[in-house]
Design an enzyme around this catalytic site. Structure first.
Site, short mmCIF file in Angstrom:
data_model
loop_
_atom_site.label_atom_id
_atom_site.label_comp_id
_atom_site.label_asym_id
_atom_site.label_seq_id
_atom_site.Cartn_x
_atom_site.Cartn_y
_atom_site.Cartn_z
N SER A 115 -7.91 -33.29 46.12
CA SER A 115 -6.68 -32.76 45.53
C SER A 115 -5.51 -33.65 45.90
O SER A 115 -5.28 -33.92 47.08
CB SER A 115 -6.46 -31.35 46.08
OG SER A 115 -5.24 -30.85 45.60
N CYS A 166 -3.65 -13.97 54.78
CA CYS A 166 -4.30 -14.76 53.73
C CYS A 166 -3.35 -14.88 52.56
O CYS A 166 -2.27 -14.31 52.54
CB CYS A 166 -5.64 -14.17 53.35
SG CYS A 166 -5.52 -12.85 52.18
N HIS A 220 -2.24 -33.30 46.01
CA HIS A 220 -1.06 -32.89 46.80
C HIS A 220 -1.32 -32.80 48.29
O HIS A 220 -0.41 -32.49 49.07
CB HIS A 220 -0.45 -31.60 46.24
CG HIS A 220 -1.19 -30.33 46.51
ND1 HIS A 220 -0.77 -29.41 47.44
CD2 HIS A 220 -2.31 -29.80 45.96
CE1 HIS A 220 -1.58 -28.36 47.43
NE2 HIS A 220 -2.54 -28.58 46.54
N ASN A 225 -9.63 -26.40 56.56
CA ASN A 225 -8.19 -26.41 56.34
C ASN A 225 -7.40 -25.62 57.38
O ASN A 225 -6.22 -25.86 57.58
CB ASN A 225 -7.85 -25.88 54.93
CG ASN A 225 -8.54 -24.59 54.62
OD1 ASN A 225 -9.77 -24.51 54.64
ND2 ASN A 225 -7.79 -23.54 54.35
N1 PLP Z 1 -10.08 -26.62 49.36
C1 PLP Z 1 -9.41 -26.74 50.52
C2 PLP Z 1 -10.17 -27.03 51.78
C3 PLP Z 1 -8.02 -26.59 50.55
O1 PLP Z 1 -7.37 -26.70 51.71
C4 PLP Z 1 -7.34 -26.32 49.33
C5 PLP Z 1 -5.88 -26.10 49.33
O2 PLP Z 1 -5.28 -25.78 50.33
C6 PLP Z 1 -8.09 -26.22 48.14
C7 PLP Z 1 -9.46 -26.38 48.21
C8 PLP Z 1 -7.43 -25.95 46.83
O3 PLP Z 1 -6.82 -27.11 46.33
P1 PLP Z 1 -5.68 -27.02 45.21
O4 PLP Z 1 -4.45 -26.48 45.88
O5 PLP Z 1 -5.49 -28.43 44.74
O6 PLP Z 1 -6.20 -26.15 44.13
#
Ligand code: PLP
Length: 386
Positions: A200, A325, A202, A152
């Site tokens: 996810s 963070c 969103h 991410n």
């Molecule tokens: N995993 C990754 C790689 C993410 O980028 C994110 C959110 O930024 C999540 C998990 C968490 O997802 P959620 O916001 O739907 O809980």
């Protein structure tokens, strides 16, 4: 540029038309509990099962392999804690990476506190793990490998199909956090060979608060949330039909438009990279070749990433920095630390995450604006020595 340029799509996305169209009936009176036996309940159940078919098709799964959740964090928690509980008599060792999202990192950390053992695979300067190192970390006690499909912060794509082949040889389950990848790169759970995959809504145009976990048929994961037994008994709680329909329709839409959007977004990303790399003392973070189409991420020597994001915001550009963070700490992120950046660069990160809603004009504006911003921040910065 009088309108705001949104280049923070890895944080969350604007709702897509497909998602809004799917939600609209529920704003205009449609409702229902999918467990009710009457006609209104049956309509809700039909909508739920139709959404399950669409979500499954989008990732090459069967409908009964899709379990709707509240989002990526819950899906990651369920996959990891569920596996730990299911296989606790077989072993207590989990392999993951040093660059996972906190939803995985802190869940594995929680299990370490409960007596499980974890190996965090190191990454190279591009954020890539070594398959040999992963093979050496596997032992008879290893029950789970959890590796993200794509990062991410820096966009690096992980070799999930290769990891799954190695995991399968040793009878180890594989979970992949595909939250940043679903809808952005072609994905098929059978080709990946994973046992569990988190997504996810969103991150691909659906609202916040709805996600899904793919669980391979035959794998009976204990529930994380107990209650009325919804989602085949796997995830209790009255189903969020409106959100689930929005997730499914948005996902179907992004997957059907993926070939052209991939080309469009990659071309914009590559223009960003080429232009921004002309700024002196700048490094691209993440894999230069094998990266998400929408993530252009950098570090600038002698620049404070938080200050940079604030100045860009004043100039109408929404972006983010990996230097802080989520708890507001000013420590460099664990991802930037893991890729081994020199000190001067560690606090100067910028992530521009774009999607198909961005335009070439917006990319031009970012490219015209950024060099002067970096220059002026450096001139004022005690971190800047040149
Ligand atoms: N995993 C990754 C790689 C993410 O980028 C994110 C959110 O930024 C999540 C998990 C968490 O997802 P959620 O916001 O739907 O809980």
């Amino acid at each position: 540029m009088d309108k705001v340029i949104y280049a923070d799509n890895a944080a969350t996305t604007k709702m897509s038309k497909a998602a809004a169209d799917a939600l609209r009936p529920y704003l205009d009176g449609a409702f229902g509990n999918a467990s009710s036996v009457h006609s209104i309940g049956r309509d809700a159940k039909r909508a739920l099962e139709s959404a399950r078919v669409k979500a499954a098709r989008a990732i090459g799964a069967a409908p009964d392999e899709i379990y709707f959740t509240s989002g990526g964090t819950e899906s990651d928690n369920w996959a990891i804690k569920g596996t730990a509980e299911l296989l606790r008599d077989r072993g207590k060792h989990i392999i993951t990476t040093s660059v996972e999202h906190s939803a995985v990192k802190n869940t594995v950390g929680y299990l370490e506190g409960k007596g499980y053992e974890a190996t965090y695979l190191c990454v190279d300067e591009f954020g890539r793990i070594s398959l040999d190192e992963m093979r050496s970390a596997m032992h008879s006690d290893t029950i789970l490998i959890s590796v993200m499909t794509a990062n991410n912060e820096i966009g690096t794509i992980m070799p999930i199909a290769k990891i799954s082949a190695a995991a399968r040889e040793r009878g180890i389950l594989l979970h992949t956090d595909a939250v940043q990848a679903v809808g952005h790169i072609p994905l098929d759970v059978k080709a990946l060979g994973c046992d569990m995959l988190s997504m996810s809504g969103h991150k691909f145009g659906a609202p916040v608060g709805v996600g899904a976990l793919y669980i391979r048929k035959g794998l009976s994961l204990p529930a994380l949330i107990h209650g009325g037994g919804q989602e085949h008994g796997g995830r209790s709680g009255t189903e969020n039909i409106a959100g689930i329909c929005a997730l499914a329709d948005s996902l179907e839409d992004v997957v059907s438009n993926l070939p052209q959007n991939y080309l469009k977004v990659t071309a914009m990303r590559d223009r960003l990279i080429a232009g921004i790399m002309n700024i002196p003392h700048t490094r691209l973070t993440g894999d230069p070749d094998n990266r998400l189409p929408g993530i252009a991420s950098f570090v600038f020597d002698g620049v404070d990433g938080d200050a940079l994001v604030r100045v860009l915001d004043e100039l109408g550009i929404c972006a983010s920095s990996g230097s802080a963070c989520s708890t507001g700490s000013r420590d460099p992120s664990h991802v930037l630390t893991a890729i081994g950046l020199p000190d001067g660069f560690l606090h100067g990160s910028l992530r521009l995450s774009i999607n198909e809603n961005n335009t070439d004009g917006e990319i031009d504006y970012i490219l015209e604006t950024l060099p002067a911003v970096i220059k002026s921040l450096r001139e004022k910065s005690p971190l800047w020595k040149s």
